[in-house]
Design a protein around this motif. Structure first.
Motif, PDB file in Angstrom:
ATOM      1  N   MET A 251       1.403  -2.446   1.360  1.00  0.00           N
ATOM      2  CA  MET A 251       1.408  -3.555   2.315  1.00  0.00           C
ATOM      3  C   MET A 251       0.546  -4.687   1.787  1.00  0.00           C
ATOM      4  O   MET A 251      -0.521  -4.465   1.242  1.00  0.00           O
ATOM      5  CB  MET A 251       0.887  -3.074   3.672  1.00  0.00           C
ATOM      6  CG  MET A 251       0.730  -4.207   4.646  1.00  0.00           C
ATOM      7  SD  MET A 251       0.583  -3.743   6.352  1.00  0.00           S
ATOM      8  CE  MET A 251       2.160  -3.079   6.728  1.00  0.00           C
ATOM      9  N   LYS A 252       1.034  -5.898   1.970  1.00  0.00           N
ATOM     10  CA  LYS A 252       0.306  -7.082   1.537  1.00  0.00           C
ATOM     11  C   LYS A 252       0.053  -7.979   2.745  1.00  0.00           C
ATOM     12  O   LYS A 252       0.683  -7.798   3.807  1.00  0.00           O
ATOM     13  CB  LYS A 252       1.126  -7.812   0.471  1.00  0.00           C
ATOM     14  CG  LYS A 252       1.283  -6.960  -0.777  1.00  0.00           C
ATOM     15  CD  LYS A 252       2.031  -7.687  -1.837  1.00  0.00           C
ATOM     16  CE  LYS A 252       2.121  -6.785  -3.057  1.00  0.00           C
ATOM     17  NZ  LYS A 252       3.273  -7.038  -3.862  1.00  0.00           N
ATOM     18  N   LEU A 253      -0.867  -8.930   2.572  1.00  0.00           N
ATOM     19  CA  LEU A 253      -1.238  -9.794   3.697  1.00  0.00           C
ATOM     20  C   LEU A 253      -0.040 -10.533   4.276  1.00  0.00           C
ATOM     21  O   LEU A 253       0.077 -10.694   5.485  1.00  0.00           O
ATOM     22  CB  LEU A 253      -2.311 -10.801   3.258  1.00  0.00           C
ATOM     23  CG  LEU A 253      -3.728 -10.255   3.184  1.00  0.00           C
ATOM     24  CD1 LEU A 253      -4.661 -11.310   2.626  1.00  0.00           C
ATOM     25  CD2 LEU A 253      -4.219  -9.814   4.545  1.00  0.00           C
ATOM     26  N   HIS A 254       0.871 -11.005   3.429  1.00  0.00           N
ATOM     27  CA  HIS A 254       2.001 -11.777   3.941  1.00  0.00           C
ATOM     28  C   HIS A 254       3.054 -10.896   4.618  1.00  0.00           C
ATOM     29  O   HIS A 254       3.984 -11.399   5.242  1.00  0.00           O
ATOM     30  CB  HIS A 254       2.635 -12.610   2.820  1.00  0.00           C
ATOM     31  CG  HIS A 254       3.381 -11.804   1.808  1.00  0.00           C
ATOM     32  ND1 HIS A 254       2.741 -11.180   0.761  1.00  0.00           N
ATOM     33  CD2 HIS A 254       4.696 -11.498   1.703  1.00  0.00           C
ATOM     34  CE1 HIS A 254       3.649 -10.529   0.039  1.00  0.00           C
ATOM     35  NE2 HIS A 254       4.850 -10.714   0.596  1.00  0.00           N
ATOM     36  N   GLU A 255       2.889  -9.575   4.526  1.00  0.00           N
ATOM     37  CA  GLU A 255       3.834  -8.673   5.171  1.00  0.00           C
ATOM     38  C   GLU A 255       3.350  -8.200   6.554  1.00  0.00           C
ATOM     39  O   GLU A 255       4.065  -7.493   7.259  1.00  0.00           O
ATOM     40  CB  GLU A 255       4.063  -7.434   4.281  1.00  0.00           C
ATOM     41  CG  GLU A 255       4.751  -7.772   2.980  1.00  0.00           C
ATOM     42  CD  GLU A 255       4.773  -6.609   2.012  1.00  0.00           C
ATOM     43  OE1 GLU A 255       5.423  -6.739   0.985  1.00  0.00           O
ATOM     44  OE2 GLU A 255       4.123  -5.570   2.273  1.00  0.00           O
ATOM     45  N   LEU A 256       2.119  -8.590   6.928  1.00  0.00           N
ATOM     46  CA  LEU A 256       1.572  -8.165   8.226  1.00  0.00           C
ATOM     47  C   LEU A 256       2.330  -8.819   9.371  1.00  0.00           C
ATOM     48  O   LEU A 256       2.653 -10.004   9.325  1.00  0.00           O
ATOM     49  CB  LEU A 256       0.088  -8.544   8.340  1.00  0.00           C
ATOM     50  CG  LEU A 256      -0.888  -7.747   7.493  1.00  0.00           C
ATOM     51  CD1 LEU A 256      -2.283  -8.334   7.624  1.00  0.00           C
ATOM     52  CD2 LEU A 256      -0.905  -6.292   7.918  1.00  0.00           C
ATOM     53  N   GLU A 257       2.580  -8.047  10.414  1.00  0.00           N
ATOM     54  CA  GLU A 257       3.212  -8.570  11.620  1.00  0.00           C
ATOM     55  C   GLU A 257       2.483  -8.017  12.843  1.00  0.00           C
ATOM     56  O   GLU A 257       1.913  -6.931  12.788  1.00  0.00           O
ATOM     57  CB  GLU A 257       4.683  -8.143  11.676  1.00  0.00           C
ATOM     58  CG  GLU A 257       5.561  -8.842  10.667  1.00  0.00           C
ATOM     59  CD  GLU A 257       7.023  -8.422  10.775  1.00  0.00           C
ATOM     60  OE1 GLU A 257       7.354  -7.679  11.731  1.00  0.00           O
ATOM     61  OE2 GLU A 257       7.807  -8.828   9.907  1.00  0.00           O
TER      62      GLU A 257
END
Length: 147
Positions: free
Chosen positions: A1-7
Motif C-alpha cells: 500500500m502506498k500513500l496515494h492508494e489510501l481511501e
C-alpha cells in the motif's frame, strides 16, 4: 500500500445537509428549525449561561476564598546598569531617581536588580536589592543601603 492508494472507509464521509430544499430532504420549509421562536430566527442564539431568567448558577453560589491582590506590594524596578548615569560618589535616592526620570512611579518602593554592570562608586538607597545586584554593587566598591 502506498500513500496515494489510501481511501477513507465506507460511510466515513457524508454529503452535506442541504437545508430548505423542498420536501424530499425532510429539511424543507423551516429547515429543521421548527416554528417561530428565538431559535428559529437567524442570529438567534442564547448565551449558554442563560437559564431563562432564573438566577444563574454563578450568582447562586457563594463567593469563597481570599485574594491578596488589593494588598500586595509592587516595586518600581531598576537595574544596576541604569545607575551608571550618575557621577562617582553620588548618593542615589528614590527622589533623585524620580527627578532624573529613571523611575516614573515609586509604587511601594524601589527594587534594584542585577542586570548589567556598575562602573561607578555610588551609595545606593533603595527598599530592596536582589542578591546579584548586591554582589555587583560590592564588586564596584559601591554601598547598598536598605531604606
Amino acid at each position: 500500500m502506498k500513500l496515494h492508494e489510501l481511501e477513507k472507509n465506507i460511510g466515513a464521509t457524508h454529503s452535506k445537509k442541504r437545508v430548505g430544499r423542498g420536501s424530499g430532504s425532510g429539511l424543507g420549509k423551516t429547515s429543521g428549525r421548527g416554528q417561530k421562536g428565538q431559535k428559529a430566527r437567524s442570529g438567534g442564539s442564547i448565551n449558554p449561561v442563560f437559564e431563562g431568567g432564573q438566577l444563574p448558577l454563578y450568582r447562586r453560589l457563594p463567593k469563597r476564598g481570599f485574594s491578596n491582590h488589593l494588598f500586595k506590594k509592587e516595586y518600581a524596578v531598576i537595574n544596576v546598569e541604569d545607575l551608571n548615569a550618575f557621577e562617582n560618589g553620588t548618593v542615589v535616592t528614590p527622589a533623585l531617581l524620580k527627578e532624573m526620570g529613571i523611575v516614573k512611579n515609586q509604587l511601594s518602593g524601589i527594587k534594584v536588580l542585577g542586570n548589567g554592570s556598575l562602573e561607578k562608586k555610588l551609595t545606593i538607597q533603595a527598599n530592596k536589592f536582589s542578591k546579584s545586584a548586591l554582589e555587583k554593587i560590592a564588586e564596584s566598591g559601591s554601598k547598598a543601603e536598605v531604606i
